[in-house]
Design an enzyme around this catalytic site. Structure first.
Site, PDB file in Angstrom:
ATOM      1  N   GLY A  14       0.839  -1.210   0.000  1.00  0.00           N
ATOM      2  CA  GLY A  14       0.000   0.000   0.000  1.00  0.00           C
ATOM      3  C   GLY A  14       0.865   1.247   0.000  1.00  0.00           C
ATOM      4  CB  VAL A  27      17.446   9.630  -5.706  1.00  0.00           C
ATOM      5  CG1 VAL A  27      18.156  10.262  -6.902  1.00  0.00           C
ATOM      6  CG2 VAL A  27      16.486   8.532  -6.162  1.00  0.00           C
ATOM      7  NE  ARG A  75      -1.127  -4.819  -0.699  1.00  0.00           N
ATOM      8  CZ  ARG A  75      -1.846  -3.718  -0.458  1.00  0.00           C
ATOM      9  NH1 ARG A  75      -2.784  -3.348  -1.279  1.00  0.00           N
ATOM     10  NH2 ARG A  75      -1.610  -3.001   0.621  1.00  0.00           N
ATOM     11  CB  CYS A  76       4.036  -8.546  -6.993  1.00  0.00           C
ATOM     12  SG  CYS A  76       4.857  -9.731  -8.077  1.00  0.00           S
ATOM     13  CG  ASP A 106       4.000  -6.635   7.999  1.00  0.00           C
ATOM     14  OD1 ASP A 106       3.310  -6.336   6.997  1.00  0.00           O
ATOM     15  OD2 ASP A 106       3.505  -7.016   9.078  1.00  0.00           O
ATOM     16  CB  THR A 128       2.860   0.640   6.222  1.00  0.00           C
ATOM     17  OG1 THR A 128       1.486   0.347   6.539  1.00  0.00           O
ATOM     18  CG2 THR A 128       3.685   0.352   7.470  1.00  0.00           C
ATOM     19  CG  ASP A 130      -1.705  -0.414   7.929  1.00  0.00           C
ATOM     20  OD1 ASP A 130      -2.538   0.473   7.692  1.00  0.00           O
ATOM     21  OD2 ASP A 130      -1.579  -1.431   7.215  1.00  0.00           O
ATOM     22  CG  ASP A 132       1.090  -3.053  10.320  1.00  0.00           C
ATOM     23  OD1 ASP A 132       1.924  -2.352   9.696  1.00  0.00           O
ATOM     24  OD2 ASP A 132       0.362  -3.881   9.747  1.00  0.00           O
ATOM     25  NE  ARG A 165     -28.455  12.092  10.411  1.00  0.00           N
ATOM     26  CZ  ARG A 165     -28.384  12.537   9.171  1.00  0.00           C
ATOM     27  NH1 ARG A 165     -27.216  12.940   8.681  1.00  0.00           N
ATOM     28  NH2 ARG A 165     -29.445  12.568   8.407  1.00  0.00           N
ATOM     29  NE  ARG A 174      -2.301  -5.060   5.748  1.00  0.00           N
ATOM     30  CZ  ARG A 174      -1.662  -5.205   4.600  1.00  0.00           C
ATOM     31  NH1 ARG A 174      -2.032  -6.137   3.761  1.00  0.00           N
ATOM     32  NH2 ARG A 174      -0.656  -4.441   4.280  1.00  0.00           N
ATOM     33  CB  ALA A 189     -13.995   8.720  19.111  1.00  0.00           C
ATOM     34  CD  GLU A 190     -18.724  10.891  21.798  1.00  0.00           C
ATOM     35  OE1 GLU A 190     -18.742  10.681  20.563  1.00  0.00           O
ATOM     36  OE2 GLU A 190     -18.378  11.970  22.299  1.00  0.00           O
ATOM     37  NE  ARG A 256      -2.824   2.943   0.458  1.00  0.00           N
ATOM     38  CZ  ARG A 256      -3.391   1.814   0.026  1.00  0.00           C
ATOM     39  NH1 ARG A 256      -3.984   0.995   0.860  1.00  0.00           N
ATOM     40  NH2 ARG A 256      -3.339   1.495  -1.237  1.00  0.00           N
TER      41      ARG A 256
HETATM   42  P1  ADP Z   1       2.788  -4.336   2.744  1.00  0.00           P
HETATM   43  O1  ADP Z   1       4.181  -4.350   2.261  1.00  0.00           O
HETATM   44  O2  ADP Z   1       2.203  -2.953   2.764  1.00  0.00           O
HETATM   45  O3  ADP Z   1       2.619  -5.102   4.042  1.00  0.00           O
HETATM   46  P2  ADP Z   1       1.617  -6.587   1.321  1.00  0.00           P
HETATM   47  O4  ADP Z   1       1.474  -7.437   2.519  1.00  0.00           O
HETATM   48  O5  ADP Z   1       0.496  -6.567   0.335  1.00  0.00           O
HETATM   49  O6  ADP Z   1       1.882  -5.055   1.665  1.00  0.00           O
HETATM   50  O7  ADP Z   1       2.944  -7.041   0.576  1.00  0.00           O
HETATM   51  C1  ADP Z   1       3.416  -6.341  -0.551  1.00  0.00           C
HETATM   52  C2  ADP Z   1       4.108  -7.299  -1.476  1.00  0.00           C
HETATM   53  O8  ADP Z   1       5.242  -7.884  -0.826  1.00  0.00           O
HETATM   54  C3  ADP Z   1       3.288  -8.494  -1.913  1.00  0.00           C
HETATM   55  O9  ADP Z   1       2.389  -8.203  -2.962  1.00  0.00           O
HETATM   56  C4  ADP Z   1       4.381  -9.430  -2.398  1.00  0.00           C
HETATM   57  O10 ADP Z   1       4.870  -9.002  -3.655  1.00  0.00           O
HETATM   58  C5  ADP Z   1       5.466  -9.186  -1.362  1.00  0.00           C
HETATM   59  N1  ADP Z   1       5.355 -10.193  -0.303  1.00  0.00           N
HETATM   60  C6  ADP Z   1       4.459 -10.241   0.711  1.00  0.00           C
HETATM   61  N2  ADP Z   1       4.645 -11.345   1.476  1.00  0.00           N
HETATM   62  C7  ADP Z   1       5.695 -12.005   0.929  1.00  0.00           C
HETATM   63  C8  ADP Z   1       6.370 -13.239   1.231  1.00  0.00           C
HETATM   64  N3  ADP Z   1       5.996 -14.009   2.261  1.00  0.00           N
HETATM   65  N4  ADP Z   1       7.396 -13.620   0.425  1.00  0.00           N
HETATM   66  C9  ADP Z   1       7.767 -12.857  -0.606  1.00  0.00           C
HETATM   67  N5  ADP Z   1       7.178 -11.699  -0.960  1.00  0.00           N
HETATM   68  C10 ADP Z   1       6.146 -11.274  -0.212  1.00  0.00           C
HETATM   69  O1  F6P Z   2      -1.544  -1.401   4.529  1.00  0.00           O
HETATM   70  C1  F6P Z   2      -2.179  -0.202   4.196  1.00  0.00           C
HETATM   71  C2  F6P Z   2      -3.649  -0.406   3.960  1.00  0.00           C
HETATM   72  O2  F6P Z   2      -4.236   0.832   3.634  1.00  0.00           O
HETATM   73  C3  F6P Z   2      -4.401  -1.070   5.124  1.00  0.00           C
HETATM   74  O3  F6P Z   2      -4.686  -0.190   6.170  1.00  0.00           O
HETATM   75  C4  F6P Z   2      -5.608  -1.593   4.400  1.00  0.00           C
HETATM   76  O4  F6P Z   2      -6.169  -2.703   5.064  1.00  0.00           O
HETATM   77  C5  F6P Z   2      -5.056  -2.023   3.075  1.00  0.00           C
HETATM   78  O5  F6P Z   2      -3.854  -1.290   2.876  1.00  0.00           O
HETATM   79  C6  F6P Z   2      -5.988  -1.765   1.921  1.00  0.00           C
HETATM   80  O6  F6P Z   2      -5.396  -2.265   0.781  1.00  0.00           O
HETATM   81  P1  F6P Z   2      -5.880  -1.967  -0.724  1.00  0.00           P
HETATM   82  O7  F6P Z   2      -5.042  -0.856  -1.237  1.00  0.00           O
HETATM   83  O8  F6P Z   2      -5.553  -3.251  -1.428  1.00  0.00           O
HETATM   84  O9  F6P Z   2      -7.315  -1.633  -0.688  1.00  0.00           O
END
Ligand code: ADP
Ligand code: F6P
Length: 333
Positions: A14, A27, A75-76, A106, A128, A130, A132, A165, A174, A189-190, A256
Site C-alpha cells: 500500500g 536518490v 501487490r505482486c 511487513d 505504511t 498502519d 504495524d 446523530r 488492516r 470519540a465516544e 493513504r
Molecule cells: P505491505 O508491504 O504494505 O505489508 P503486502 O502485505 O500486500 O503489503 O505485501 C506487498 C508485497 O510484498 C506483496 O504483494 C508481495 O509481492 C510481497 N510479499 C508479501 N509477502 C511475501 C512473502 N511471504 N514472500 C515474498 N514476498 C512477499
Molecule cells: O496497509 C495499508 C492499507 O491501507 C491497510 O490499512 C488496508 O487494510 C489495506 O492497505 C488496503 O489495501 P488496498 O489498497 O488493497 O485496498
C-alpha cells in the site's frame, strides 16, 4: 567487502504519504556517495518485468511534498514463489544492482528478505500508514494518515451535532488498531473499537450512547477499526436499538493520499538516507527503524521476531478522557 556502485529503489504494498520523500532521500544520498541509482517501478512486479530506469538528482526534484509514490506501487502475489525470487535476484545482477532499498510494509519486507537470501544486499524502510511494524515506533505515512482521518472526523462531528446523530467512522489499519486509537483520542470519540480490544458485544455501546444522550450529549462518534465489524450493519443496529439516527462513513483510501505532514517528510528523509548509508557501509538484510529517539537498524529476521501492541497507556487515557470511550470501560459502566 565488494565495493557498491549501483543501487535500486522500489516501493511496494500500500502506498503511504512520505514515500516520495524517502525516494528523494535515497536518490540524493546515493548520488552524494558517487553511486548510480535505479528506480524500479511497480514494486516486485516491476522488478520481475525489468521496469528499471536510472534516476538522477533532477528525477526527484519537487516531490518531497507529494503523496503517493512516483515509482508506483503494486501487490505482486507471485513474488511469494521461490522461482520468482531467484529470477528477481538474477535481474538485479543483470542490471548490476549491488544493493536494493525496499520501501513498504511487513509484506514487502518478506520479499526483501527473500532477495537478501538470494544474494542481493537489501535494506527495508518502513513505509505504511498502519504503524504495524514491530521493530519501529514510526512508519512513514502514519502521521499524515491520522491527521487526514482526524480532520474528517472533526467534520463529521459538525454534521452529527446538527442532526443529533450518531456516526460510525471506519478507519484503515488492516489488522492493527493504531490509526483507530490515535484518531479516536485526537477527535474525542465516544467509542474506539479495535480488533485488539473489542469483543463484539454491542449491548454496552448501545447502553453508553443512551446514557450520554440522557445527560444531554447530542452527537456520538464511534471510531471503528477496519476489520472489527461491518460499519453499515453496526449503524443499522445502533439506530434500531437507540432510536438515534446513525450513519456509517468509511474513510477508505483518502487516508493513504495527500501531502505528507512535516513529520512524515522529515522521518522519510532520515530513513531513506540511513538506508543508503547502510548499503554504502556494506550492510545487508537490515530494517531501518526509529526507536527511543534514534534512527537505528535491525537484522530483518530479528525485526520479524519482535512484537508490539497498542500502547496500554493510550488505551488507558482514551478511557478516561472521552465521554464514553473505549470498550473496556463500557463494561464497567
Ligand atoms: P505491505 O508491504 O504494505 O505489508 P503486502 O502485505 O500486500 O503489503 O505485501 C506487498 C508485497 O510484498 C506483496 O504483494 C508481495 O509481492 C510481497 N510479499 C508479501 N509477502 C511475501 C512473502 N511471504 N514472500 C515474498 N514476498 C512477499
Ligand atoms: O496497509 C495499508 C492499507 O491501507 C491497510 O490499512 C488496508 O487494510 C489495506 O492497505 C488496503 O489495501 P488496498 O489498497 O488493497 O485496498
Amino acid at each position: 567487502m565488494k565495493k557498491i556502485r549501483n543501487i535500486g529503489v522500489l516501493t511496494s504494498g500500500g502506498d503511504a504519504p512520505g514515500m516520495n520523500a524517502t525516494i528523494r532521500a535515497v536518490v540524493r544520498t546515493a548520488i552524494s556517495y558517487g553511486l548510480r541509482v535505479y528506480g524500479i517501478q511497480r514494486g516486485y512486479a516491476g522488478l520481475l518485468n525489468e521496469e528499471i530506469e536510472e534516476m538522477k538528482s533532477i528525477s526527484v526534484s519537487d516531490i518531497i511534498q507529494l503523496g503517493g509514490t512516483i515509482l508506483y506501487t503494486a501487490r505482486c502475489p507471485e513474488f511469494k514463489e521461490k522461482e520468482n525470487q531467484i529470477k528477481a535476484a538474477e535481474i538485479c545482477r543483470k542490471h548490476d544492482i549491488d544493493g536494493l532499498v525496499v520501501i513498504g510494509g511487513d509484506g514487502s519486507f518478506q520479499g526483501g528478505s527473500r532477495l537478501s537470501e538470494n544474494g542481493i544486499n537489501t535494506i527495508c524502510v518502513p513505509g505504511t500508514i498502519d504503524l504495524d511494524i514491530a521493530c519501529t515506533e514510526y512508519t512513514i505515512g502514519f502521521d499524515t494518515a491520522v491527521n487526514t482521518a482526524m480532520e474528517a472526523i472533526d467534520k463529521l462531528r459538525d454534521t452529527s451535532e446538527s442532526h443529533e446523530r450518531c456516526s460510525i467512522v471506519e478507519v484503515m489499519g488492516r489488522t492493527a488498531g493504531y490509526i483507530a486509537l490515535w484518531t479516536g483520542i485526537a477527535s474525542g470519540a465516544e467509542c474506539i473499537l479495535t480488533a485488539e480490544e473489542y469483543d463484539g458485544d454491542m449491548d454496552r455501546i448501545v447502553k453508553r450512547i443512551l446514557r450520554r444522550r440522557a445527560i444531554g450529549k447530542k452527537n456520538h462518534i464511534i471510531v471503528n477499526a477496519e476489520g472489527v465489524g461491518k460499519s453499515n450493519e453496526m449503524a443499522e443496529e445502533i439506530e434500531k436499538r437507540t432510536g438515534i439516527e446513525t450513519r456509517a462513513t468509511i474513510l477508505g483510501h483518502i487516508q493513504r493520499g495527500g501531502n505528507p505532514t512535516c513529520r512524515d517528510r522529515v522521518f522519510a528523509s532520515a530513513m531513506g538516507a540511513k538506508a543508503v548509508e547502510l548499503l554504502y557501509n556494506g550492510k545487508s538484510n537490515r530494517v531501518v527503524a526509529y526507536k527511543d529517539g534514534d534512527f537505528v537498524d535491525y537484522d530483518i529476521q530479528e525485526a520479524f521476531a519482535m512484537e508490539k501492541g497498542l500502547d496500554p497507556y493510550l488505551f488507558h487515557i482514551s478511557h478516561r478522557l472521552t465521554s464514553s470511550t473505549s470498550y473496556k470501560e463500557l463494561s464497567q459502566s
